[in-house]
Design an enzyme around this catalytic site. Structure first.
Site, PDB file in Angstrom:
ATOM      1  N   HIS A 176       0.851  -1.190   0.000  1.00  0.00           N
ATOM      2  CA  HIS A 176       0.000   0.000   0.000  1.00  0.00           C
ATOM      3  C   HIS A 176       0.892   1.247   0.000  1.00  0.00           C
ATOM      4  O   HIS A 176       1.397   1.669   1.032  1.00  0.00           O
ATOM      5  CB  HIS A 176      -0.912   0.003   1.222  1.00  0.00           C
ATOM      6  CG  HIS A 176      -2.135   0.866   1.067  1.00  0.00           C
ATOM      7  ND1 HIS A 176      -2.182   1.935   0.193  1.00  0.00           N
ATOM      8  CD2 HIS A 176      -3.359   0.821   1.662  1.00  0.00           C
ATOM      9  CE1 HIS A 176      -3.371   2.508   0.257  1.00  0.00           C
ATOM     10  NE2 HIS A 176      -4.101   1.841   1.142  1.00  0.00           N
ATOM     11  N   HIS A 179      -2.787   6.834  -0.695  1.00  0.00           N
ATOM     12  CA  HIS A 179      -3.730   7.380   0.294  1.00  0.00           C
ATOM     13  C   HIS A 179      -3.083   7.988   1.534  1.00  0.00           C
ATOM     14  O   HIS A 179      -3.667   7.962   2.617  1.00  0.00           O
ATOM     15  CB  HIS A 179      -4.724   6.298   0.721  1.00  0.00           C
ATOM     16  CG  HIS A 179      -5.554   5.788  -0.405  1.00  0.00           C
ATOM     17  ND1 HIS A 179      -6.444   4.757  -0.273  1.00  0.00           N
ATOM     18  CD2 HIS A 179      -5.629   6.176  -1.708  1.00  0.00           C
ATOM     19  CE1 HIS A 179      -7.023   4.516  -1.441  1.00  0.00           C
ATOM     20  NE2 HIS A 179      -6.548   5.384  -2.323  1.00  0.00           N
ATOM     21  N   TYR A 181      -0.559   6.986   3.299  1.00  0.00           N
ATOM     22  CA  TYR A 181       0.018   6.070   4.269  1.00  0.00           C
ATOM     23  C   TYR A 181       1.543   6.087   4.149  1.00  0.00           C
ATOM     24  O   TYR A 181       2.103   6.903   3.423  1.00  0.00           O
ATOM     25  CB  TYR A 181      -0.594   4.680   4.105  1.00  0.00           C
ATOM     26  CG  TYR A 181      -2.085   4.681   4.383  1.00  0.00           C
ATOM     27  CD1 TYR A 181      -2.573   5.119   5.606  1.00  0.00           C
ATOM     28  CD2 TYR A 181      -3.004   4.291   3.416  1.00  0.00           C
ATOM     29  CE1 TYR A 181      -3.943   5.164   5.865  1.00  0.00           C
ATOM     30  CE2 TYR A 181      -4.372   4.326   3.669  1.00  0.00           C
ATOM     31  CZ  TYR A 181      -4.831   4.765   4.889  1.00  0.00           C
ATOM     32  OH  TYR A 181      -6.185   4.820   5.143  1.00  0.00           O
ATOM     33  N   ARG A 228       0.296  -0.227  -4.841  1.00  0.00           N
ATOM     34  CA  ARG A 228      -0.797   0.712  -5.086  1.00  0.00           C
ATOM     35  C   ARG A 228      -0.277   2.136  -4.900  1.00  0.00           C
ATOM     36  O   ARG A 228       0.396   2.439  -3.916  1.00  0.00           O
ATOM     37  CB  ARG A 228      -1.964   0.457  -4.132  1.00  0.00           C
ATOM     38  CG  ARG A 228      -3.253   1.147  -4.570  1.00  0.00           C
ATOM     39  CD  ARG A 228      -4.409   0.885  -3.644  1.00  0.00           C
ATOM     40  NE  ARG A 228      -5.673   0.918  -4.382  1.00  0.00           N
ATOM     41  CZ  ARG A 228      -6.858   1.072  -3.812  1.00  0.00           C
ATOM     42  NH1 ARG A 228      -6.964   1.222  -2.502  1.00  0.00           N
ATOM     43  NH2 ARG A 228      -7.957   1.074  -4.542  1.00  0.00           N
ATOM     44  N   GLY A 317     -14.532  -1.124  -5.966  1.00  0.00           N
ATOM     45  CA  GLY A 317     -14.599  -1.188  -4.518  1.00  0.00           C
ATOM     46  C   GLY A 317     -16.023  -1.291  -4.024  1.00  0.00           C
ATOM     47  O   GLY A 317     -16.565  -2.386  -3.842  1.00  0.00           O
TER      48      GLY A 317
END
Length: 362
Positions: A176, A179, A181, A228, A317
């Site tokens: 990940h 977003h 993170y 991602r 999603g």
């Protein structure tokens, strides 16, 4: 093209429709252990060409949302085996998204002060424990800047999590890096103001993500590794990062020779800039290997992206929340069960209601 097979090293996908990763917070407590309910949820959706299981913390300090499943204990591994076995019995493929939230956490969730590239906090909320013992949205804690030892340990945590995922039966892992993170935080100047080799220049800001990717590749094979990214999304950031597109392009140039399973772009959520055809064409020119896109796609817009050659896989999603048989509905041009206010209420936490009780078409 939506329903055509797609070859991957970990096995041919039955179609190009992907179930995107979505946090649902349904683990067994204590221990945040994946359970039978989760296995049923994923099995119901196994007609997707590929499932990317929900964001899964690689360590305790990587956590940013309560009740999310882990992948750093033997209990986690055994719990996830229920899901991978269930999906594989249906002929499906499933990757696990490896997650470190960085500063997007709270001390009561991570068990310690959250860590980040730099000790910079921005207004943000995550799903965590409330004073009355229930769960809800809580303001994030102030993070501390990671030391070089923290960085080395986190890289090792990603590697161990990837090995654990393979032991648990997953076909691969998705890192990940989107977003807001941890990996995304390192790539952006607004969150990474380090003065050492992990900050400053674009290449330095990519150093940690690349170290993680290379280490995980070495551990389980690049053909089982994906990442991602969300360069067009400002989630987790108050300010716009002026060079994130350039940084992403630089990253992709270095990822191309690795031949990862895919690169996954998350788009059209929160504070976002819409992708243009010129953006998509440039990304395709830089990165000739498999590309996936997610973000409020419809069957028609997904098909158009495939036909233009901009992407190879399309991820959905929220449609998968309420339509476990999404592939069949697309094939038969059936109306979808809407993701409405009631569905939103049962996204996080709870039981089978709003999780495994959505009916498939018969």
């Amino acid at each position: 093209m939506l329903f055509s097979e797609f070859p991957m090293a970990s096995g041919t996908l039955a179609n190009r429709i992907v179930m995107a990763p979505m946090t649902r917070s349904r683990t067994t407590q204590p221990g945040d252990v994946p359970n039978d309910l989760m296995a049923n949820y994923y099995q119901q959706r196994a007609s997707a060409g590929l499932i990317i299981a929900e964001g899964t913390p690689i360590s305790a300090v990587a956590r940013g949302y309560s009740l999310t499943p882990g992948i750093y204990s033997q209990q986690h591994i055994e719990g996830w085996k229920k899901t991978t076995t269930a999906v594989h019995k249906q002929g499906g493929k499933i990757f696990l998204q490896l997650w470190h939230v960085g500063r997007r956490s709270h001390t009561d969730i991570a068990g310690q002060q959250p860590v980040a590239p730099s000790a910079i906090k921005q207004p943000d909320q995550v799903y965590g424990p409330l004073a009355d013992g229930s769960f809800g949205m809580v303001e994030t804690s102030i993070p501390r800047a990671m030391t070089n030892e923290d960085i080395e340990q986190t890289t090792a945590d990603f590697v161990q999590a990837a090995r654990n995922a393979i032991e648990a039966g997953f076909d691969g892992v998705e890192l990940h890096g989107a977003h807001g993170y941890l990996l995304d935080q390192f790539m952006r100047f607004v969150s990474n103001q380090r003065q050492d080799e992990y900050g400053g220049s674009q290449q330095n800001r990519l150093r940690f993500p690349l170290e993680v990717i290379n280490a995980v590749n070495d551990a389980i094979g690049a053909d089982k590794v994906a990442i991602r990214l969300s360069p067009l999304v400002g989630e987790g950031f108050k300010e716009v990062d002026s060079d994130i597109i350039e940084v992403t392009e630089l990253l992709l140039k270095q990822l191309a020779p690795m031949k990862l399973a895919y690169v996954h772009f998350s788009e059209n959520i929160g504070d976002y800039t819409e992708a243009t055809d010129s953006f998509r064409q440039k990304i395709r020119d830089i990165y000739p290997n498999p590309i996936m896109v997610a973000g409020k796609l419809t069957q028609q817009s997904a098909q158009a992206l495939l036909e233009k050659g901009y992407v190879d896989l399309v991820a959905f999603g929220t449609p998968y929340v309420t339509n476990p048989d999404l592939v069949q509905r697309f094939k038969q041009n059936m109306a979808l069960t809407e993701f409405d206010a009631d569905a939103r209420l049962t996204l996080y936490g709870g039981d089978a209601e709003g999780y495994t009780d959505y009916a498939a078409h018969t």
